[in-house]
Structures are given as structure tokens and as C-alpha cells.
Design an enzyme around this catalytic site. Structure first.
Site, short mmCIF file in Angstrom:
data_model
loop_
_atom_site.label_atom_id
_atom_site.label_comp_id
_atom_site.label_asym_id
_atom_site.label_seq_id
_atom_site.Cartn_x
_atom_site.Cartn_y
_atom_site.Cartn_z
N LYS A 165 -11.01 -24.55 -12.79
CA LYS A 165 -10.91 -23.71 -14.00
C LYS A 165 -10.36 -22.32 -13.69
O LYS A 165 -10.41 -21.85 -12.55
CB LYS A 165 -12.28 -23.65 -14.68
CG LYS A 165 -12.56 -25.02 -15.34
CD LYS A 165 -13.53 -24.98 -16.45
CE LYS A 165 -13.54 -26.37 -17.12
NZ LYS A 165 -14.78 -26.64 -17.83
N ARG A 199 -18.98 -32.03 -12.97
CA ARG A 199 -17.78 -32.74 -13.45
C ARG A 199 -16.59 -32.23 -12.65
O ARG A 199 -16.29 -31.04 -12.72
CB ARG A 199 -17.61 -32.47 -14.95
CG ARG A 199 -16.43 -33.19 -15.58
CD ARG A 199 -16.35 -32.86 -17.07
NE ARG A 199 -15.20 -33.50 -17.68
CZ ARG A 199 -13.96 -33.01 -17.66
NH1 ARG A 199 -13.72 -31.86 -17.05
NH2 ARG A 199 -12.98 -33.67 -18.24
N1 PMM Z 1 -14.21 -29.27 -19.26
C1 PMM Z 1 -13.08 -29.84 -19.68
C2 PMM Z 1 -13.10 -31.06 -20.37
N2 PMM Z 1 -14.27 -31.69 -20.62
N3 PMM Z 1 -16.61 -31.76 -20.44
C3 PMM Z 1 -17.76 -31.20 -20.05
N4 PMM Z 1 -18.93 -31.82 -20.31
N5 PMM Z 1 -17.79 -30.02 -19.38
C4 PMM Z 1 -16.65 -29.33 -19.09
O1 PMM Z 1 -16.75 -28.24 -18.49
C5 PMM Z 1 -15.41 -29.87 -19.51
C6 PMM Z 1 -15.43 -31.12 -20.19
C7 PMM Z 1 -11.75 -29.17 -19.40
O2 PMM Z 1 -11.39 -29.35 -18.08
P1 PMM Z 1 -10.20 -30.35 -17.62
O3 PMM Z 1 -9.01 -30.00 -18.50
O4 PMM Z 1 -9.99 -30.00 -16.20
O5 PMM Z 1 -10.65 -31.76 -17.83
#
Ligand code: PMM
Length: 294
Positions: A215, A255
Site C-alpha cells: 500500500k 491479506r
Molecule cells: N485492500 C484492498 C482490497 N481488498 N480487503 C480487505 N479486507 N482489506 C484490505 O485492506 C483490502 C481489501 C486493496 O488492495 P489491493 O488493490 O492490493 O488488492
């Protein structure tokens, strides 16, 4: 005995590759292949998403999102993986569970499409409710938490409201996981403030999942002298340091994109803690391989 490390949720984003003209089949095949790789590396859960939630991203159509995620979920669930669907839409959640997903990961915590809560309640799926204020196009214009006295109190209060709505919709409390939503309506240092105050979210009484991988707050932390943020692919060492601190904080799950590196970091963490606890032993593999119910 080694302490239980957080579950590792491996990210499988099925979003279009602009360099590809191979069509949907190639995307599906690539995503399934990626999911299988993450599973082999020890992912406890595979999180399949068809909507990019990067700041500024526009939403796919419902049909596009279904087309992206359902075949991938079906294939990976058939392999025996614990699959989670990363969606804000009730229809996608319903189809995903039908295809074999056992977890609904809703970054909006039921705010984008309140119907999703009835779907989760009816199917008995696990539900990850993340702190969220607005869709990605506009989310970074909602980073003011002054009315709550700061980001920690604000996220806690707004998540508490979501918990009330989620339980009122019939979702079983033992199916609920909360997520502070790093990067979503949080600017740079607010993410660190939230991490340092994570207990306030844990105090709501539900397991906590954290997504910090790659991030932008990590990119800002590691910025060049001229202020250029560190590139997305060069943030992993800082992320792994964070993962071990989150393990110490007792989070339920992380995650992540790089499952192998995360598992290695958590193996070292478990081993260190086991020695501190009075006897080194090989890491407790049973504990790390449990599914979401464990
Ligand atoms: N971040 C992203 C997408 N889905 N779901 C949860 N539960 N927590 C998160 O911090 C989260 C998520 C965005 O990140 P990405 O684009 O790297 O998937």
C-alpha cells in the site's frame, strides 16, 4: 509450543491486463494458476477480487465482475482451497458462494450494497467487514476524522455502527471479522496512527484482518530524498516487518500479495516466540494450515 500466527490471505486480483488481448479465458487461466501457486506456498485463504479498489479506480459492470471472479472461484474451491470473494455487490457474493466461496470480503462493510448482508446471513458465509467511507473514485476526499477526535476513534466508531447493522441483518457474530481498511479514506500517517491504535478495533470483540501489502503508505514511508514514493514492488521488506508486529498484536489474519515471504516471516516469528516461551520446536504447522473456521 509456538504461538498461533495470523492466517495468511493470498490476493488473487482478476482485473483486466491492459497488455493482454487474450480475452477472458487467458485471464481466468492466469488467475487460477496464480491462486494455485499461492496455495502451494501456504496461503490459508485465497481472496478473489474482480474490482480494483485502488484510489481513483472506476467500477466494473456487474456482469464483468461476475465473469471475472466466478470461474476462478469455482476452480480454486474445487481444488479444496478456502476461498474468499472480494466484492461489494450482493449478486456477486451470492454467485461466489454458490461457486464455492466460504468467505465474503466486503471492503465497504455493507455500505455499498446493504443487500449483501442478507446474502451473507442466508448463506452462512464468513464475513469480513472493512472500514470504508466512499467508492475509490472519491475515497481520498474523506480523510477527515476530526468529528471523532482522530482516525482511531473514528474508525472504531464507524465500524461499531457497521457491526450493529451486520448483526441486525442476521449475520452470526462468530462469522464476523473486522478490518481497519488501511489506505481507504486514510492519508499517509493516518495509517500508522491506526496501526498503533489497532487495539481499539480489536476491543470491539471480533477477530481483526489487516491488509497492508504494497500500500501507498509504505511507499511514502520509504520515499526518496526528493519525496518520490518507493515503487510498489519494492515495499516488501517494510511490509514483512509490519506483518511480524501484527502477529505480536494478535491479529487474526493478514491479506498479502507475497504469500511465500509472509509465511517465511511468520515462521521466523513463531520460532522466536516458541524459544521465548521456554522451548524451541518446529513451527506448529497444524495451526498455520487451519482454515478460516479454526
Ligand atoms: N485492500 C484492498 C482490497 N481488498 N480487503 C480487505 N479486507 N482489506 C484490505 O485492506 C483490502 C481489501 C486493496 O488492495 P489491493 O488493490 O492490493 O488488492
Amino acid at each position: 509450543m509456538a504461538p498461533t500466527p495470523p492466517r495468511v490471505m493470498g490476493i488473487v486480483n482478476v482485473t483486466p491486463d491492459s497488455f493482454s488481448d487474450g480475452g477472458r479465458f487467458a485471464d481466468t487461466e492466469r488467475a487460477v494458476e496464480h491462486g494455485r501457486r499461492l496455495l502451494a506456498q501456504g496461503a490459508d485463504i485465497l481472496d478473489i477480487g474482480g474490482e480494483s479498489t485502488r484510489p481513483g479506480a472506476t467500477r466494473p459492470l456487474l456482469a464483468e465482475e461476475l465473469d471475472r471472479v466466478v470461474p476462478v472461484i469455482a476452480a480454486l474451491a474445487a481444488d479444496g482451497a478456502t476461498v474468499s470473494v472480494d466484492t461489494m455487490r450482493a449478486e456477486v457474493a451470492a454467485e461466489a458462494v454458490r461457486a464455492g466461496a466460504r468467505v465474503v470480503n466486503d471492503v465497504s462493510g455493507g455500505l455499498a450494497d446493504p443487500e449483501i448482508l442478507s446474502v451473507v446471513a442466508a448463506t452462512g458465509a464468513d464475513y469480513v467487514a472493512m472500514h470504508w467511507r466512499a467508492h475509490s473514485e472519491r475515497m481520498q476526499t474523506f480523510t477527515d476524522y476530526d468529528q471523532h477526535g482522530g482516525v482511531v476513534a473514528g474508525v472504531r466508531a464507524e465500524l461499531a455502527d457497521r457491526v450493529e447493522a451486520i448483526l441486525a441483518a442476521g449475520v452470526a457474530p462468530d462469522r464476523l471479522v473486522l478490518d481497519p481498511g488501511l489506505g481507504f479514506s486514510k492519508a499517509g500517517e493516518q495509517n500508522w496512527e491506526l496501526l498503533a491504535g489497532l487495539d481499539a478495533v480489536g476491543d470491539l470483540g471480533f477477530p481483526v484482518l489487516v491488509g497492508a501489502s504494497r500500500k501507498s503508505f509504505l511507499g511514502l514511508l520509504l520515499a526518496d530524498e526528493d519525496g518520490t514514493p518507493r515503487g510498489v514492488d519494492e515495499r516488501e521488506a517494510a511490509h514483512l516487518a509490519l506483518v511480524t508486529m501484527l502477529a505480536d498484536a494478535g491479529v487474526w489474519g493478514v491479506r498479502v500479495h507475497d504469500v511465500r515471504a509472509t509465511k517465511d516471516a511468520l515462521t521466523a516469528w513463531s520460532h522466536w516466540r516458541a524459544w521465548q516461551g521456554g522451548g524451541g520446536s518446529v513451527p506448529d504447522r497444524d495451526a498455520t494450515e487451519r482454515g478460516v473456521e479454526g
